[in-house]
Write a protein that holds these residues in place. Structure first.
Motif, PDB file in Angstrom:
ATOM      1  N   ALA A   1       0.807  -1.222   0.000  1.00 17.52           N
ATOM      2  CA  ALA A   1       0.000   0.000   0.000  1.00 17.52           C
ATOM      3  C   ALA A   1       0.836   1.266   0.000  1.00 17.52           C
ATOM      4  O   ALA A   1       0.343   2.341  -0.358  1.00 17.52           O
ATOM      5  N   ALA A   2       2.090   1.177   0.418  1.00 16.81           N
ATOM      6  CA  ALA A   2       2.911   2.379   0.543  1.00 16.81           C
ATOM      7  C   ALA A   2       3.258   3.001  -0.804  1.00 16.81           C
ATOM      8  O   ALA A   2       3.368   4.229  -0.923  1.00 16.81           O
ATOM      9  N   VAL A   3       3.425   2.181  -1.831  1.00 16.64           N
ATOM     10  CA  VAL A   3       3.949   2.686  -3.105  1.00 16.64           C
ATOM     11  C   VAL A   3       3.070   3.773  -3.723  1.00 16.64           C
ATOM     12  O   VAL A   3       3.576   4.825  -4.127  1.00 16.64           O
ATOM     13  N   PRO A   4       1.741   3.581  -3.838  1.00 20.43           N
ATOM     14  CA  PRO A   4       0.954   4.666  -4.451  1.00 20.43           C
ATOM     15  C   PRO A   4       0.997   5.962  -3.652  1.00 20.43           C
ATOM     16  O   PRO A   4       0.893   7.049  -4.231  1.00 20.43           O
ATOM     17  N   ALA A   5       1.174   5.860  -2.341  1.00 21.27           N
ATOM     18  CA  ALA A   5       1.309   7.087  -1.542  1.00 21.27           C
ATOM     19  C   ALA A   5       2.651   7.752  -1.797  1.00 21.27           C
ATOM     20  O   ALA A   5       2.744   8.987  -1.898  1.00 21.27           O
ATOM     21  N   LEU A   6       3.708   6.974  -1.908  1.00 22.87           N
ATOM     22  CA  LEU A   6       5.040   7.535  -2.148  1.00 22.87           C
ATOM     23  C   LEU A   6       5.111   8.305  -3.462  1.00 22.87           C
ATOM     24  O   LEU A   6       5.955   9.195  -3.635  1.00 22.87           O
TER      25      LEU A   6
END
Length: 551
Positions: free
Chosen positions: A147-152
């Protein structure tokens, strides 16, 4: 069995179901494989078969048991008095993590999608769903990393730095500088003790340092899982308002960031994963997105974790169903196999229908992630993710409890694995927004984004005319949407009906007639009491046989 004297030998057990091991968790799940072919291709089933066989092995079952029997341990100080804040995990935890990462269940799909894989997220969703049936706790760091990648992506430079490490299929535990690692894992620190889901009430502060983009954070985070992960997305109050920050566990020069693990939570559910409280005292964080835009920055992570909540709950349902159907197929009582008893058939068939509906909806949503530029798919994701998160996760505890009961006393002991599933079953309804938060998010989406209702109507409308009970349920739901008075108080009722209609539409269009008939006749029927085992229509034995794993 008797001994030489003719006495009954009580040391040998009879009439016990063998352990459910040695099967392919993927290919033995007909609802899953059909969804993979429907939304992807037969190649996906073949690609995931190796994962499925490993997930169904006796070795994986044993590691799942051991990881929960031997709890993670926090070491605040080393033997010389240095503050280290390290958590030690049992080797079985690392065995599970190594394979989850190796199968690309963390952030790998984002890179695969960019490389042109049209089914990267569907493939990963099915793998996550299947592998989660080995043990649920280690799915948490895997999910947060995904889940972190789209936020990054709110900052191109930060995304470029971290995404290759997060997407790596090399599991590389331990606290070292990012440049020294072959792979990395991500976590999140959002909630605080005074606010919970109301993150705008957060009190953690962030003060800009002399280094561009970096801030010093001060505060307390109430619930941060997997504190040994390599970076955390954290919300804190900067001068411009609530802001998102990337907090590395170890800084680029190899120095440990000040991230004090106050304690590990004594929680319900799995014991394999370490959930902690953190104190931040001058902890360094890199701003992600603009000041005051923290919620908007983190919203993509929320969407991805909500999908994994649905997948995780669907996996718990499927695992519990597999154990129950396997047990009744091998256990005799009152003169015959339990599976031949009409009332037990009714119960297991009802469990199977619930599980298949959850699986079908989860895979449909995962397939939508593979089409980010399609307006219908984007709108459907926006409305269907909170709907599914609310409904599927809410249904899981009752479903798992009923499956446990199918095993009787054997299901109540830890060795069966069902007690862990039952304790774990409420988790996904709480994580990433409780039931109320998601039901209210449905109302928010309907009120602000007209296209989401159009997407829902189009999706359920694809089955129009195929089942009169589903048609009536859709019409009744649309009538509810027109009742403005008291809509917030009825948000749960609306969310449940909208979600069930989505499930019904998928089953009517794609499942065998006996499955669709049982679902529509019960979930949309006037006699449905909410208790499993009250089906009044459908070929129940066919539904049970479809759901029972082969080994």
């Amino acid at each position: 069995m008797t001994d030489r004297t003719g006495a009954v030998d009580h040391r040998t057990a009879t009439n016990q179901a063998p352990a459910l091991v040695g099967h392919d968790v993927v290919t033995s799940d007909v609802a899953l494989t059909e969804a993979l072919v429907r939304h992807g291709s037969p190649d996906l089933v073949a690609d995931l078969s190796g994962l499925g066989r490993e997930a169904g092995s006796a070795e994986a079952r044993e590691h799942g048991m051991l990881a929960n029997r031997h709890h993670p341990e926090l070491t605040a100080y080393d033997r010389w008095g240095n503050r280290v804040d390290e958590v030690e995990f049992h080797p079985s935890w690392h065995w599970l993590m190594e394979r989850a990462v190796g199968h690309g269940l963390q952030a790998a799909p984002w890179e695969r999608q960019r490389a042109g894989d049209p089914h990267a997220h569907l493939r990963r969703a099915a793998g996550f769903y299947a592998w989660s049936q080995t043990e649920p706790g280690h799915g948490c760091p895997i999910s947060m990393t995904y889940a972190a990648v789209p936020a990054l992506r709110a900052d191109d430079a930060i995304a470029e730095q971290w995404t290759p490490l997060l997407a790596s299929t090399s599991y590389d535990p331990g606290l070292r500088a990012p440049a020294a690692k072959a792979g990395a894992l991500a976590g999140m620190g959002m909630t605080e003790k005074q606010g919970g889901s109301d993150v705008r009430a957060n009190r953690t502060t962030a003060v800009a340092t002399s280094e561009d983009g970096w801030y010093a954070l001060h505060g307390h985070k109430w619930f941060t899982s997997a504190p040994m992960n390599d970076l955390f997305l954290v919300l804190a109050q900067a001068e411009g308002g609530l802001t998102c920050f990337v907090v590395p566990r170890v800084l680029e020069d190899g120095a440990r960031n000040r991230l004090d693990v106050v304690r590990l939570k004594d929680k319900l559910g799995n014991r394999s994963n370490a959930s902690s409280e953190l104190e931040l005292s001058g902890t360094l964080g890199q701003r992600l997105g603009d000041e005051g835009r923290g919620v908007r920055t983190i919203i993509e992570m929320v969407a991805a974790t909500r999908l994994d909540c649905v997948l995780g709950s669907a996996a718990l349902m499927r695992h519990a169903l597999a154990e129950a159907s396997w047990h009744v197929a091998h256990r005799s009582a009152f003169g015959g196999l339990l599976v031949d008893k009409p009332l037990m058939q009714n119960v297991v068939a009802d469990l199977a229908v619930e599980s298949e509906a959850a699986t079908a909806l989860a895979m449909r949503l995962a397939a939508a992630v593979d089409r980010p530029d399609d307006p219908h798919e984007a709108a459907l994701r926006r409305i269907a993710l909170p709907l599914a998160k609310f409904w599927v996760c809410k249904r899981t505890p009752a479903m798992v409890a009923e499956a446990l009961e199918c095993l009787g006393g054997n299901g109540y002991v830890e060795e069966s694995g069902l007690p862990l599933m039952f304790r774990e079953s409420p988790l996904n309804s709480i994580w990433e927004g409780s039931g109320n938060v998601n039901a209210l998010d449905v109302l928010r989406a309907l009120g602000r984004e007209p296209q989401v209702l159009e997407a829902w109507i189009a999706e359920v409308g694809a089955a129009r005319g195929a089942d009169a009970r589903l048609d009536r349920a859709v019409d009744d739901t649309l009538a509810m949407l027109g009742e403005d008075a008291g809509l917030e108080a009825g948000a749960r009722r609306l969310a449940s009906r909208m979600a069930a209609c989505l499930q019904g539409s998928l089953l009517v269009r794609h499942a065998p007639p006996e499955v669709a008939d049982a679902f529509c006749g019960s979930r949309f029927g006037t006699t449905y009491g909410g208790t499993f085992g009250m089906l009044t229509s459908g070929s129940l034995r066919a539904v049970v046989d479809r759901a029972t794993p082969l080994a």
